[in-house]
Write a protein that holds these residues in place. Structure first.
Motif, short mmCIF file in Angstrom:
data_model
loop_
_atom_site.label_atom_id
_atom_site.label_comp_id
_atom_site.label_asym_id
_atom_site.label_seq_id
_atom_site.Cartn_x
_atom_site.Cartn_y
_atom_site.Cartn_z
N ARG A 5 2.17 1.82 -31.90
CA ARG A 5 1.64 0.95 -32.95
C ARG A 5 1.64 1.63 -34.32
O ARG A 5 1.99 1.02 -35.32
CB ARG A 5 0.25 0.45 -32.60
N PHE A 6 1.21 2.89 -34.40
CA PHE A 6 1.19 3.57 -35.68
C PHE A 6 2.61 3.73 -36.22
O PHE A 6 2.87 3.48 -37.40
CB PHE A 6 0.49 4.93 -35.58
N ALA A 7 3.53 4.11 -35.35
CA ALA A 7 4.92 4.27 -35.78
C ALA A 7 5.49 2.96 -36.29
O ALA A 7 6.18 2.93 -37.31
CB ALA A 7 5.78 4.81 -34.62
N THR A 8 5.18 1.87 -35.60
CA THR A 8 5.66 0.55 -36.03
C THR A 8 5.03 0.16 -37.36
O THR A 8 5.72 -0.29 -38.28
CB THR A 8 5.35 -0.51 -34.96
N ALA A 9 3.72 0.34 -37.48
CA ALA A 9 3.01 -0.05 -38.70
C ALA A 9 3.48 0.77 -39.90
O ALA A 9 3.70 0.22 -40.99
CB ALA A 9 1.51 0.10 -38.50
N ILE A 10 3.66 2.07 -39.72
CA ILE A 10 4.09 2.88 -40.86
C ILE A 10 5.54 2.58 -41.23
O ILE A 10 5.92 2.65 -42.39
CB ILE A 10 3.82 4.38 -40.63
N THR A 73 -3.57 4.91 -48.37
CA THR A 73 -3.50 6.18 -47.65
C THR A 73 -3.11 5.94 -46.20
O THR A 73 -3.35 4.87 -45.64
CB THR A 73 -4.83 6.95 -47.73
N LEU A 74 -2.51 6.96 -45.60
CA LEU A 74 -2.02 6.82 -44.23
C LEU A 74 -3.15 6.63 -43.23
O LEU A 74 -2.95 6.00 -42.19
CB LEU A 74 -1.15 8.02 -43.85
N PHE A 78 -3.51 4.02 -40.02
CA PHE A 78 -3.95 4.53 -38.72
C PHE A 78 -5.17 3.76 -38.21
O PHE A 78 -5.20 3.29 -37.07
CB PHE A 78 -4.26 6.03 -38.83
N GLU A 79 -6.15 3.59 -39.07
CA GLU A 79 -7.38 2.87 -38.68
C GLU A 79 -7.10 1.42 -38.35
O GLU A 79 -7.74 0.85 -37.46
CB GLU A 79 -8.43 2.97 -39.79
N ALA A 80 -6.15 0.82 -39.04
CA ALA A 80 -5.84 -0.60 -38.81
C ALA A 80 -5.25 -0.84 -37.42
O ALA A 80 -5.53 -1.86 -36.81
CB ALA A 80 -4.87 -1.11 -39.88
N VAL A 119 -7.59 14.30 -37.66
CA VAL A 119 -6.40 13.48 -37.94
C VAL A 119 -6.64 12.58 -39.15
O VAL A 119 -5.82 12.53 -40.07
CB VAL A 119 -6.00 12.65 -36.69
N THR A 120 -7.76 11.88 -39.16
CA THR A 120 -8.00 10.96 -40.27
C THR A 120 -8.20 11.71 -41.59
O THR A 120 -7.76 11.24 -42.63
CB THR A 120 -9.19 10.02 -40.01
N SER A 121 -8.82 12.89 -41.54
CA SER A 121 -8.96 13.69 -42.77
C SER A 121 -7.60 14.09 -43.31
O SER A 121 -7.36 14.06 -44.51
CB SER A 121 -9.79 14.95 -42.50
#
Length: 135
Positions: A5-10, A73-74, A78-80, A119-121
């Motif tokens: 999901r993150f790879a697709t979203a980014i 921001t990335l 990620f959070e989404a 990771v989020t930081s």
């Protein structure tokens, strides 16, 4: 998050950042990612709910970033899309009579939260514009 999901979203967000004035259709985006447009539309729905993109329907429809890529921001991406523990699922029924089994899930929760914070930081310090300039 042991999925794509993150790879697709980014990937979606990077395409949109590369075409800031255009309304990109899900077919075009899906062609770049090499996935079904339905999957793209699903992620666009999630990104829309997170306030990261704007979509419109119809012949002139498509999707754009909701704000400039240097203002996204990335970690927002990620959070989404995150939908699971960053280190994966825990064991469902460890033995409560075992000194390890009794505490393992709590300790894994702590470790997972610490890892997610790191990771989020890290991602919070990177903008979509910085990421997309690599291409």
């Amino acid at each position: 998050m042991n999925n794509t999901r993150f790879a697709t979203a980014i990937h979606i967000m990077t395409l949109l950042a590369d075409h800031p004035e255009d309304w990109l259709g899900s077919d075009y985006i899906a062609g770049s990612i090499n996935i079904n447009p339905v999957m793209v539309r699903k992620e666009i729905g999630v990104l829309t709910q997170a306030g990261l993109v704007t979509s419109r329907r119809g012949k002139e429809g498509g999707t754009q970033l909701s704000r400039p890529s240097d203002k996204i921001t990335l970690d927002e991406i990620f959070e989404a899309v995150k939908n699971s523990e960053i280190l994966g699922k825990k064991n469902q029924n460890p033995n409560p009579k075992c000194p390890i089994g009794r505490q393992i899930n709590h300790q894994l929760d702590v470790l997972s939260q610490e890892t997610e914070n790191l990771v989020t930081s890290f991602l919070k310090n990177k903008t979509l514009a910085e990421f997309s300039h690599q291409f």
